[in-house]
Motif scaffolding. Structure first.
Motif, PDB file in Angstrom:
ATOM      1  N   LYS A 298       9.493  45.219   3.341  1.00  0.00           N
ATOM      2  CA  LYS A 298      10.665  44.451   2.955  1.00  0.00           C
ATOM      3  C   LYS A 298      11.124  43.614   4.154  1.00  0.00           C
ATOM      4  O   LYS A 298      11.390  44.145   5.222  1.00  0.00           O
ATOM      5  N   ILE A 299      11.207  42.311   3.986  1.00  0.00           N
ATOM      6  CA  ILE A 299      11.554  41.382   5.064  1.00  0.00           C
ATOM      7  C   ILE A 299      13.060  41.110   5.104  1.00  0.00           C
ATOM      8  O   ILE A 299      13.623  40.875   6.163  1.00  0.00           O
ATOM      9  N   GLU A 300      13.703  41.158   3.949  1.00  0.00           N
ATOM     10  CA  GLU A 300      15.126  40.821   3.891  1.00  0.00           C
ATOM     11  C   GLU A 300      15.940  41.676   4.857  1.00  0.00           C
ATOM     12  O   GLU A 300      15.819  42.902   4.898  1.00  0.00           O
ATOM     13  N   GLY A 301      16.726  40.993   5.699  1.00  0.00           N
ATOM     14  CA  GLY A 301      17.591  41.672   6.654  1.00  0.00           C
ATOM     15  C   GLY A 301      16.910  42.088   7.947  1.00  0.00           C
ATOM     16  O   GLY A 301      17.580  42.559   8.861  1.00  0.00           O
ATOM     17  N   LYS A 302      15.598  41.933   8.038  1.00  0.00           N
ATOM     18  CA  LYS A 302      14.889  42.285   9.269  1.00  0.00           C
ATOM     19  C   LYS A 302      15.156  41.243  10.342  1.00  0.00           C
ATOM     20  O   LYS A 302      15.188  40.046  10.076  1.00  0.00           O
ATOM     21  N   LYS A 303      15.339  41.699  11.569  1.00  0.00           N
ATOM     22  CA  LYS A 303      15.498  40.818  12.722  1.00  0.00           C
ATOM     23  C   LYS A 303      14.113  40.616  13.322  1.00  0.00           C
ATOM     24  O   LYS A 303      13.528  41.564  13.853  1.00  0.00           O
ATOM     25  N   ILE A 304      13.609  39.403  13.203  1.00  0.00           N
ATOM     26  CA  ILE A 304      12.244  39.109  13.628  1.00  0.00           C
ATOM     27  C   ILE A 304      12.246  38.112  14.779  1.00  0.00           C
ATOM     28  O   ILE A 304      12.780  37.016  14.650  1.00  0.00           O
ATOM     29  N   GLY A 305      11.654  38.515  15.887  1.00  0.00           N
ATOM     30  CA  GLY A 305      11.410  37.588  16.983  1.00  0.00           C
ATOM     31  C   GLY A 305      10.139  36.829  16.658  1.00  0.00           C
ATOM     32  O   GLY A 305       9.094  37.446  16.437  1.00  0.00           O
ATOM     33  N   PHE A 306      10.231  35.512  16.562  1.00  0.00           N
ATOM     34  CA  PHE A 306       9.067  34.689  16.206  1.00  0.00           C
ATOM     35  C   PHE A 306       8.698  33.874  17.435  1.00  0.00           C
ATOM     36  O   PHE A 306       9.441  32.989  17.847  1.00  0.00           O
ATOM     37  N   VAL A 307       7.555  34.194  18.029  1.00  0.00           N
ATOM     38  CA  VAL A 307       7.145  33.623  19.302  1.00  0.00           C
ATOM     39  C   VAL A 307       6.036  32.588  19.100  1.00  0.00           C
ATOM     40  O   VAL A 307       5.007  32.884  18.506  1.00  0.00           O
ATOM     41  N   PHE A 308       6.268  31.392  19.632  1.00  0.00           N
ATOM     42  CA  PHE A 308       5.246  30.339  19.652  1.00  0.00           C
ATOM     43  C   PHE A 308       4.643  30.297  21.048  1.00  0.00           C
ATOM     44  O   PHE A 308       5.374  30.193  22.035  1.00  0.00           O
ATOM     45  N   THR A 309       3.322  30.393  21.149  1.00  0.00           N
ATOM     46  CA  THR A 309       2.648  30.245  22.434  1.00  0.00           C
ATOM     47  C   THR A 309       1.841  28.956  22.412  1.00  0.00           C
ATOM     48  O   THR A 309       1.930  28.179  21.469  1.00  0.00           O
ATOM     49  N   GLY A 310       1.041  28.724  23.434  1.00  0.00           N
ATOM     50  CA  GLY A 310       0.399  27.432  23.645  1.00  0.00           C
ATOM     51  C   GLY A 310      -0.749  27.049  22.741  1.00  0.00           C
ATOM     52  O   GLY A 310      -1.523  26.170  23.088  1.00  0.00           O
ATOM     53  N   SER A 311      -0.893  27.645  21.598  1.00  0.00           N
ATOM     54  CA  SER A 311      -1.935  27.232  20.658  1.00  0.00           C
ATOM     55  C   SER A 311      -1.376  26.098  19.788  1.00  0.00           C
ATOM     56  O   SER A 311      -1.141  26.240  18.597  1.00  0.00           O
ATOM     57  N   PHE A 312      -1.155  24.960  20.438  1.00  0.00           N
ATOM     58  CA  PHE A 312      -0.453  23.823  19.841  1.00  0.00           C
ATOM     59  C   PHE A 312      -1.074  23.328  18.540  1.00  0.00           C
ATOM     60  O   PHE A 312      -0.363  22.856  17.662  1.00  0.00           O
TER      61      PHE A 312
ATOM     62  N   LYS B  97       9.447  29.270   7.950  1.00  0.00           N
ATOM     63  CA  LYS B  97      10.357  28.926   6.844  1.00  0.00           C
ATOM     64  C   LYS B  97      10.292  29.972   5.740  1.00  0.00           C
ATOM     65  O   LYS B  97      11.323  30.364   5.182  1.00  0.00           O
ATOM     66  N   GLU B  98       9.085  30.420   5.423  1.00  0.00           N
ATOM     67  CA  GLU B  98       8.922  31.400   4.349  1.00  0.00           C
ATOM     68  C   GLU B  98       9.631  32.713   4.676  1.00  0.00           C
ATOM     69  O   GLU B  98      10.265  33.319   3.803  1.00  0.00           O
ATOM     70  N   LEU B  99       9.551  33.144   5.916  1.00  0.00           N
ATOM     71  CA  LEU B  99      10.243  34.379   6.313  1.00  0.00           C
ATOM     72  C   LEU B  99      11.754  34.243   6.143  1.00  0.00           C
ATOM     73  O   LEU B  99      12.418  35.163   5.676  1.00  0.00           O
ATOM     74  N   ILE B 100      12.280  33.087   6.508  1.00  0.00           N
ATOM     75  CA  ILE B 100      13.721  32.840   6.354  1.00  0.00           C
ATOM     76  C   ILE B 100      14.092  32.816   4.874  1.00  0.00           C
ATOM     77  O   ILE B 100      15.108  33.394   4.475  1.00  0.00           O
ATOM     78  N   GLU B 101      13.263  32.174   4.056  1.00  0.00           N
ATOM     79  CA  GLU B 101      13.518  32.133   2.608  1.00  0.00           C
ATOM     80  C   GLU B 101      13.524  33.530   2.005  1.00  0.00           C
ATOM     81  O   GLU B 101      14.219  33.790   1.031  1.00  0.00           O
ATOM     82  N   LYS B 102      12.753  34.448   2.600  1.00  0.00           N
ATOM     83  CA  LYS B 102      12.699  35.831   2.113  1.00  0.00           C
ATOM     84  C   LYS B 102      13.813  36.692   2.708  1.00  0.00           C
ATOM     85  O   LYS B 102      13.857  37.895   2.472  1.00  0.00           O
TER      86      LYS B 102
ATOM     87  N   TYR C  35       9.020  19.634  18.047  1.00  0.00           N
ATOM     88  CA  TYR C  35       8.861  21.012  17.564  1.00  0.00           C
ATOM     89  C   TYR C  35      10.126  21.820  17.810  1.00  0.00           C
ATOM     90  O   TYR C  35      10.570  22.588  16.950  1.00  0.00           O
ATOM     91  N   ILE C  36      10.718  21.658  18.990  1.00  0.00           N
ATOM     92  CA  ILE C  36      11.952  22.374  19.316  1.00  0.00           C
ATOM     93  C   ILE C  36      13.047  22.022  18.310  1.00  0.00           C
ATOM     94  O   ILE C  36      13.712  22.914  17.764  1.00  0.00           O
ATOM     95  N   GLU C  37      13.224  20.743  18.057  1.00  0.00           N
ATOM     96  CA  GLU C  37      14.250  20.310  17.104  1.00  0.00           C
ATOM     97  C   GLU C  37      14.001  20.897  15.720  1.00  0.00           C
ATOM     98  O   GLU C  37      14.930  21.393  15.066  1.00  0.00           O
TER      99      GLU C  37
ATOM    100  N   THR D 273      15.842  27.540  11.985  1.00  0.00           N
ATOM    101  CA  THR D 273      16.407  28.865  12.277  1.00  0.00           C
ATOM    102  C   THR D 273      17.915  28.840  12.522  1.00  0.00           C
ATOM    103  O   THR D 273      18.557  29.896  12.481  1.00  0.00           O
ATOM    104  N   GLN D 274      18.450  27.647  12.810  1.00  0.00           N
ATOM    105  CA  GLN D 274      19.867  27.502  13.165  1.00  0.00           C
ATOM    106  C   GLN D 274      20.211  28.307  14.423  1.00  0.00           C
ATOM    107  O   GLN D 274      21.338  28.787  14.581  1.00  0.00           O
ATOM    108  N   LYS D 275      19.215  28.453  15.309  1.00  0.00           N
ATOM    109  CA  LYS D 275      19.409  29.173  16.563  1.00  0.00           C
ATOM    110  C   LYS D 275      18.708  28.430  17.689  1.00  0.00           C
ATOM    111  O   LYS D 275      17.691  27.783  17.485  1.00  0.00           O
ATOM    112  N   GLU D 276      19.272  28.572  18.889  1.00  0.00           N
ATOM    113  CA  GLU D 276      18.651  27.998  20.077  1.00  0.00           C
ATOM    114  C   GLU D 276      17.412  28.826  20.438  1.00  0.00           C
ATOM    115  O   GLU D 276      17.432  30.055  20.359  1.00  0.00           O
TER     116      GLU D 276
END
Length: 120
Positions: free
Chosen positions: A2-16, A27-32, A57-59, A65-68
């Motif tokens: 169950k994803i709803e309500g989970k706090k997920i750290g989503f990390v982007f690394t250099g695989s551009f 986006k899908e995780l947020i929608e869930k 990408y940052i923007e 996510t509505q987060k910095e």
């Protein structure tokens, strides 16, 4: 899981080359109903490549996510001790990042290229 309500750290690394495929998954995780904490490695936050400009990408990620985005070691340090996430997703995960995780290596250009290693 169950994803709803989970706090997920989503990390982007250099695989551009995979950012454009990874962002829809974010986006899908947020929608869930997941609460996403966006994190980018030093290079993914700083570098423009043939696959896109870092600022764009940052923007996009901050808009979704509505987060910095956390993008420094100092910014990431409170994540574990303060229990800011339930799980962490590293996607895309570059080979360089996999090697560093396997060997407990933390390094960035901000420490003048000196490697910090934490042995188990």
């Amino acid at each position: 899981m169950k994803i709803e309500g989970k706090k997920i750290g989503f990390v982007f690394t250099g695989s551009f080359c995979t950012f454009k495929k990874t962002i829809p998954q974010l986006k899908e995780l947020i929608e869930k109903g997941a609460d996403i904490l966006p994190i980018m490695s030093f290079n993914s936050y700083q570098m423009d490549t043939k696959f896109g400009k870092a600022a764009e990408y940052i923007e996009e990620i901050e808009h979704i996510t509505q987060k910095e985005i956390i993008h420094t070691i100092q910014g990431a340090e409170p994540i574990g001790p303060n229990h800011l996430t339930d799980i962490m997703i590293v996607a895309p995960c570059s080979g360089n990042t996999i090697a560093k995780l396997a060997n407990s290596i933390i390094d960035t250009p901000r420490n003048n290229g000196n490697q910090i290693s934490f042995k188990k």
